[in-house]
Design an enzyme around this catalytic site. Structure first.
Site, PDB file in Angstrom:
ATOM      1  CB  SER A 136      43.390   3.025  -7.296  1.00  0.00           C
ATOM      2  OG  SER A 136      44.189   2.927  -6.504  1.00  0.00           O
ATOM      3  CB  THR A 244      51.590 -11.536   2.049  1.00  0.00           C
ATOM      4  OG1 THR A 244      52.674 -11.946   2.443  1.00  0.00           O
ATOM      5  CG2 THR A 244      50.657 -11.454   3.408  1.00  0.00           C
ATOM      6  CE  LYS A 247      52.636  -7.430   5.816  1.00  0.00           C
ATOM      7  NZ  LYS A 247      51.942  -6.389   4.568  1.00  0.00           N
ATOM      8  CB  THR A 362      53.763   4.113   6.486  1.00  0.00           C
ATOM      9  OG1 THR A 362      55.212   4.182   5.950  1.00  0.00           O
ATOM     10  CG2 THR A 362      52.994   3.252   6.368  1.00  0.00           C
TER      11      THR A 362
HETATM   12  C1  LIG Z   1      52.852  -5.958   3.507  1.00  0.00           C
HETATM   13  C2  LIG Z   1      51.722  -5.605   2.610  1.00  0.00           C
HETATM   14  C3  LIG Z   1      51.886  -6.070   1.330  1.00  0.00           C
HETATM   15  C4  LIG Z   1      53.120  -6.549   0.628  1.00  0.00           C
HETATM   16  O1  LIG Z   1      53.109  -7.955   1.151  1.00  0.00           O
HETATM   17  P1  LIG Z   1      54.715  -8.515   1.302  1.00  0.00           P
HETATM   18  O2  LIG Z   1      54.439 -10.115   1.486  1.00  0.00           O
HETATM   19  O3  LIG Z   1      55.031  -8.016   2.979  1.00  0.00           O
HETATM   20  O4  LIG Z   1      55.469  -8.074   0.308  1.00  0.00           O
HETATM   21  C5  LIG Z   1      50.841  -5.845   0.068  1.00  0.00           C
HETATM   22  N1  LIG Z   1      49.611  -5.293   0.646  1.00  0.00           N
HETATM   23  C6  LIG Z   1      49.576  -4.730   1.826  1.00  0.00           C
HETATM   24  C7  LIG Z   1      48.373  -4.162   2.264  1.00  0.00           C
HETATM   25  C8  LIG Z   1      50.526  -4.910   2.766  1.00  0.00           C
HETATM   26  O5  LIG Z   1      50.341  -4.410   3.995  1.00  0.00           O
END
Ligand SMILES: *Cc1c(COP(=O)(O)O)cnc(C)c1O
Length: 403
Positions: A136, A244, A247, A362
């Protein structure tokens, strides 16, 4: 035990460290992105959002909204259950086919979020291969880390984007043990990009599976928006590409793509897929339309990159330092949690500019920052207003400037 008291003391600890999170009460305005109404105790005020992950403003695209309205009227509000029990809708089937095509894969599988797709897929793949070792990247997203932890497999963390370290860690392992390398394409906080081809080479040398999170790249890079792996012609070298719908595609939901067998394996064994109700059909329809649009149109991607370059240039002119990286994420470093929060508050209260502070956990302590995400819809005037505000604040709080 006084439970309430215990919880309160824990929260007080966060406040003392300057990393207690306060959410701005915003109301996004379709058709006016990146403008939003900010609801405050003293009334409502228009603000410009500079930290949205709706990177291209697709969340308000007329075609996406029309598709969602139509599906809502045709199919109703919810999916009616899990995919196993009454929840598979024709829109889910179409969307999975579209996603598989986007990443040049045989199949795709939907989840309720990107978080769930990472968590569920990594934990399922690793835990169901006896003796599996996960490799990882040290900056992997929380959703991947939680999934790996849940798998209870041995995990070796390699230095960020460091192929030599990955190779050396793989060399230490039993040749016959199943291995899975988990990493991201664009890292969301520093905006740097993984050496995907090199990692795939090392994976081939050691017979490891590869799992790539393309969350911050799908829709944004590649001739059809398939992400960095699409741009670099590497899609077929990755075992799983995850993304996702929330975004750049502007809606909600997560997914994996891979071979028929891998997707079928996760579909058949993953608790987080089997036992959770499916995305609403209207959501699937909106995401489908967004993906189709961005496959055919590069206009948004080009304008996005232009806005990013313009913002960087103007920040440089004003001497406001930002992390240099090859992506669309512009991290302006403050390196102090309390100051970072203060600057964010000043931007919002005095200038009507919303940029959420990014603090631990974060990012690492001492690397607190404002993470600025330009979109195709930020105008030159928006950029000037942001840079002027930052410049004035930098003078006020005495933050160092670049030469
Ligand atoms: C936001 C994010 C996720 C999660 O995606 P969501 O659809 O918002 O739950 C997964 N991996 C990374 C790197 C992210 O920034």
């Amino acid at each position: 035990m006084n439970y309430e008291d215990y919880f309160r003391r824990q929260l007080d600890g966060l406040r003392r460290e300057g990393r207690y999170r306060v959410f701005a009460d915003l109301e996004r305005k379709a058709g006016a992105f990146p403008r939003a109404a900010h609801h405050t105790p003293s009334g409502e005020r228009e603000v410009t959002v500079w930290c949205s992950n709706d990177y291209l403003g697709m969340g308000q695209h007329p075609k996406v909204l029309a598709a969602m309205h139509e599906a809502l009227d045709r199919c109703g509000a919810g999916a009616g259950g899990t995919r196993n029990i009454a929840g598979t809708n024709h829109y889910h089937v179409l969307l999975e086919a579209e996603l598989a095509d986007l990443h040049g894969k045989q199949a795709a599988l939907l989840f309720n979020s990107g978080y769930v797709s990472n968590w569920t897929t990594l934990s399922t793949l690793a835990s169901r291969m006896p003796g599996c070792v996960i490799l990882s990247d040290e900056l992997n997203h929380a959703s991947m880390i939680e999934g790996m932890k849940h798998s209870r497999c041995a995990t070796r963390v390699f230095r960020h984007n460091d192929v030599a370290d990955l190779r050396s860690k793989l060399s230490d392992l039993d040749r016959d043990a199943p291995k899975l390398i988990a990493f991201e394409a664009v890292y969301s906080m520093d905006g740097d990009i993984a050496p995907i081809a090199d990692i795939c080479d090392v994976a081939d040398e050691h017979g490891a599976l590869t799992y790539l999170d393309e969350v911050h790249a799908t829709g944004l890079y590649g001739p059809r928006g398939g992400g960095i792996s699409d741009r670099e012609g590497l899609s077929d070298r990755l075992t799983v590409i995850e993304g996702t719908l929330a975004k750049a595609f502007g809606v909600i939901g997560g997914y994996i793509t891979g071979s028929h067998t891998v997707c079928d394996f996760v579909r058949s064994f993953a608790s987080g897929f089997i036992f959770s109700s499916a995305l609403p059909p209207a959501v699937a329809a909106g995401a489908l339309t967004s993906i189709r649009h961005l496959k055919a149109s590069s206009h948004e991607r080009e304008r996005h990159q232009d806005r990013v370059a313009t913002l960087r240039r103007k920040l440089d002119q004003a001497g406001v330092q930002h992390l240099d990286n090859p992506s669309h994420i512009v991290p302006v470093m403050v390196r102090d949690p309390v100051l970072c929060k203060e600057i964010s508050d000043t931007l919002l209260d005095r200038y009507g500019i919303y940029v959420q502070p990014i603090n631990y956990p974060t990012v690492a302590r001492g690397t607190e920052r404002l993470r600025i995400t330009p979109s195709p819809l930020h105008s030159d005037a928006d950029i000037d207003a942001l840079v002027t505000a930052l410049s004035e604040i930098w003078a006020e709080v005495g933050l160092a400037r670049a030469a």
